[in-house]
Motif scaffolding. Structure first.
Motif, PDB file in Angstrom:
ATOM      1  N   LEU A  54       6.902   2.906 -12.150  1.00 13.85           N
ATOM      2  CA  LEU A  54       7.042   4.163 -11.416  1.00 13.85           C
ATOM      3  C   LEU A  54       8.223   4.903 -12.029  1.00 13.85           C
ATOM      4  O   LEU A  54       9.374   4.445 -11.910  1.00 13.85           O
ATOM      5  CB  LEU A  54       7.280   3.866  -9.931  1.00 13.85           C
ATOM      6  CG  LEU A  54       7.484   5.053  -9.001  1.00 13.85           C
ATOM      7  CD1 LEU A  54       6.308   6.012  -9.049  1.00 13.85           C
ATOM      8  CD2 LEU A  54       7.721   4.566  -7.572  1.00 13.85           C
ATOM      9  N   ASP A  55       7.927   6.001 -12.736  1.00 16.94           N
ATOM     10  CA  ASP A  55       8.953   6.711 -13.506  1.00 16.94           C
ATOM     11  C   ASP A  55       9.736   5.724 -14.376  1.00 16.94           C
ATOM     12  O   ASP A  55      10.966   5.797 -14.481  1.00 16.94           O
ATOM     13  CB  ASP A  55       9.881   7.498 -12.575  1.00 16.94           C
ATOM     14  CG  ASP A  55       9.173   8.690 -11.937  1.00 16.94           C
ATOM     15  OD1 ASP A  55       8.239   9.243 -12.570  1.00 16.94           O
ATOM     16  OD2 ASP A  55       9.523   9.047 -10.807  1.00 16.94           O
ATOM     17  N   GLY A  56       9.012   4.777 -14.973  1.00 21.33           N
ATOM     18  CA  GLY A  56       9.605   3.829 -15.912  1.00 21.33           C
ATOM     19  C   GLY A  56      10.229   2.597 -15.288  1.00 21.33           C
ATOM     20  O   GLY A  56      10.663   1.694 -16.004  1.00 21.33           O
ATOM     21  N   ARG A  57      10.291   2.544 -13.961  1.00 23.43           N
ATOM     22  CA  ARG A  57      10.901   1.386 -13.281  1.00 23.43           C
ATOM     23  C   ARG A  57       9.809   0.502 -12.704  1.00 23.43           C
ATOM     24  O   ARG A  57       8.788   0.980 -12.215  1.00 23.43           O
ATOM     25  CB  ARG A  57      11.815   1.849 -12.137  1.00 23.43           C
ATOM     26  CG  ARG A  57      13.120   2.470 -12.574  1.00 23.43           C
ATOM     27  CD  ARG A  57      13.915   2.942 -11.387  1.00 23.43           C
ATOM     28  NE  ARG A  57      13.185   3.933 -10.593  1.00 23.43           N
ATOM     29  CZ  ARG A  57      12.650   3.690  -9.407  1.00 23.43           C
ATOM     30  NH1 ARG A  57      12.767   2.517  -8.830  1.00 23.43           N
ATOM     31  NH2 ARG A  57      11.992   4.654  -8.770  1.00 23.43           N
ATOM     32  N   LEU A  58      10.070  -0.824 -12.724  1.00 21.96           N
ATOM     33  CA  LEU A  58       9.117  -1.768 -12.143  1.00 21.96           C
ATOM     34  C   LEU A  58       9.075  -1.620 -10.636  1.00 21.96           C
ATOM     35  O   LEU A  58      10.124  -1.602  -9.986  1.00 21.96           O
ATOM     36  CB  LEU A  58       9.556  -3.211 -12.443  1.00 21.96           C
ATOM     37  CG  LEU A  58       9.422  -3.727 -13.869  1.00 21.96           C
ATOM     38  CD1 LEU A  58       9.876  -5.172 -13.916  1.00 21.96           C
ATOM     39  CD2 LEU A  58       7.998  -3.580 -14.352  1.00 21.96           C
ATOM     40  N   VAL A  59       7.875  -1.549 -10.075  1.00 17.18           N
ATOM     41  CA  VAL A  59       7.727  -1.598  -8.618  1.00 17.18           C
ATOM     42  C   VAL A  59       6.542  -2.484  -8.260  1.00 17.18           C
ATOM     43  O   VAL A  59       5.613  -2.652  -9.056  1.00 17.18           O
ATOM     44  CB  VAL A  59       7.526  -0.201  -7.961  1.00 17.18           C
ATOM     45  CG1 VAL A  59       8.735   0.693  -8.159  1.00 17.18           C
ATOM     46  CG2 VAL A  59       6.252   0.465  -8.458  1.00 17.18           C
ATOM     47  N   ALA A  60       6.622  -3.044  -7.072  1.00 17.59           N
ATOM     48  CA  ALA A  60       5.485  -3.775  -6.509  1.00 17.59           C
ATOM     49  C   ALA A  60       4.636  -2.740  -5.783  1.00 17.59           C
ATOM     50  O   ALA A  60       5.052  -2.181  -4.755  1.00 17.59           O
ATOM     51  CB  ALA A  60       5.970  -4.860  -5.556  1.00 17.59           C
ATOM     52  N   SER A  61       3.441  -2.487  -6.300  1.00 20.22           N
ATOM     53  CA  SER A  61       2.631  -1.407  -5.721  1.00 20.22           C
ATOM     54  C   SER A  61       2.042  -1.774  -4.361  1.00 20.22           C
ATOM     55  O   SER A  61       1.562  -0.901  -3.644  1.00 20.22           O
ATOM     56  CB  SER A  61       1.517  -0.986  -6.686  1.00 20.22           C
ATOM     57  OG  SER A  61       0.662  -2.061  -6.990  1.00 20.22           O
ATOM     58  N   CYS A  62       2.112  -3.063  -3.988  1.00 25.63           N
ATOM     59  CA  CYS A  62       1.603  -3.462  -2.666  1.00 25.63           C
ATOM     60  C   CYS A  62       2.567  -3.099  -1.540  1.00 25.63           C
ATOM     61  O   CYS A  62       2.169  -3.082  -0.381  1.00 25.63           O
ATOM     62  CB  CYS A  62       1.298  -4.957  -2.621  1.00 25.63           C
ATOM     63  SG  CYS A  62       2.765  -6.020  -2.682  1.00 25.63           S
ATOM     64  N   ILE A  63       3.832  -2.854  -1.876  1.00 24.65           N
ATOM     65  CA  ILE A  63       4.796  -2.482  -0.827  1.00 24.65           C
ATOM     66  C   ILE A  63       5.392  -1.095  -1.098  1.00 24.65           C
ATOM     67  O   ILE A  63       6.451  -0.749  -0.582  1.00 24.65           O
ATOM     68  CB  ILE A  63       5.925  -3.536  -0.660  1.00 24.65           C
ATOM     69  CG1 ILE A  63       6.603  -3.824  -1.993  1.00 24.65           C
ATOM     70  CG2 ILE A  63       5.388  -4.811  -0.017  1.00 24.65           C
ATOM     71  CD1 ILE A  63       7.902  -4.623  -1.843  1.00 24.65           C
ATOM     72  N   THR A  64       4.699  -0.330  -1.932  1.00 25.48           N
ATOM     73  CA  THR A  64       5.076   1.063  -2.177  1.00 25.48           C
ATOM     74  C   THR A  64       3.996   1.932  -1.559  1.00 25.48           C
ATOM     75  O   THR A  64       2.798   1.674  -1.750  1.00 25.48           O
ATOM     76  CB  THR A  64       5.151   1.335  -3.695  1.00 25.48           C
ATOM     77  OG1 THR A  64       6.077   0.430  -4.288  1.00 25.48           O
ATOM     78  CG2 THR A  64       5.569   2.767  -3.976  1.00 25.48           C
TER      79      THR A  64
END
Ligand code: FES
Ligand code: FES
Length: 155
Positions: A54-64
């Motif tokens: 997300l904008d180059g940063r790692l995110v867990a898409s299940c809690i975003t």
């Protein structure tokens, strides 16, 4: 409550969707945008299977939440290859046995890409440390670390 209209860039393409407030990013990707490469396993942010950038940063898409990515740039496993040419990490995972069932693999590769984008030649310890948030039930991790190291070394 009426849905929210969101606009974002996914793998370089402008996308739009109408989403309820509780829609997660992984569901937006898989069910609204048809990008089923991103997997969901634990659904609570601890396994790394659903990892995207997300904008180059790692995110867990299940809690975003999907509404949180309005206006953002998202990169999924579908956006990692360059056209028909696999990303070096994808090729290395194939060549060095970095996956078995494959459920964790999109998240592993997206996370490893973020590592190599910021640190093109990580040590083995740096790879292990970075990848700690991506769980795998199959491989025992050795081949994942080896695949990333080989990709960093050029194959
Ligand atoms: S499915 Fe998102 S972290 Fe496990
Ligand atoms: S390859 Fe099966 S969980 Fe990692």
């Amino acid at each position: 409550m009426s849905p929210y209209r969101i606009r974002l860039t996914v793998n370089g393409e402008p996308r739009e969707a109408s989403v309820p407030a509780r829609r997660t990013l992984v569901d937006l990707l898989r069910y609204d945008l048809g990008l089923t490469g991103t997997k969901e396993a634990c659904s609570v942010g601890v396994c790394g299977a659903c990892t995207v950038l997300l904008d180059g940063r790692l995110v867990a898409s299940c809690i975003t939440l999907a509404v949180q990515v309005d206006g953002a740039r998202v990169t999924t496993i579908e956006g990692v290859a360059e056209g028909e040419k696999l990303h070096p990490l994808q090729q290395a995972f194939i060549d060095h046995g970095g996956f078995q069932c494959g459920i964790c693999t999109p998240g592993q590769i997206v996370a490893a890409k973020a590592l190599l984008d910021s640190n093109p030649h990580p040590s083995e310890d740096e790879i292990k440390d970075w990848m700690m948030g991506n769980l795998c039930r199959c491989t025992g991790y050795y081949q994942i670390v080896e695949s990333i190291a080989k990709a960093a070394a050029g194959g």
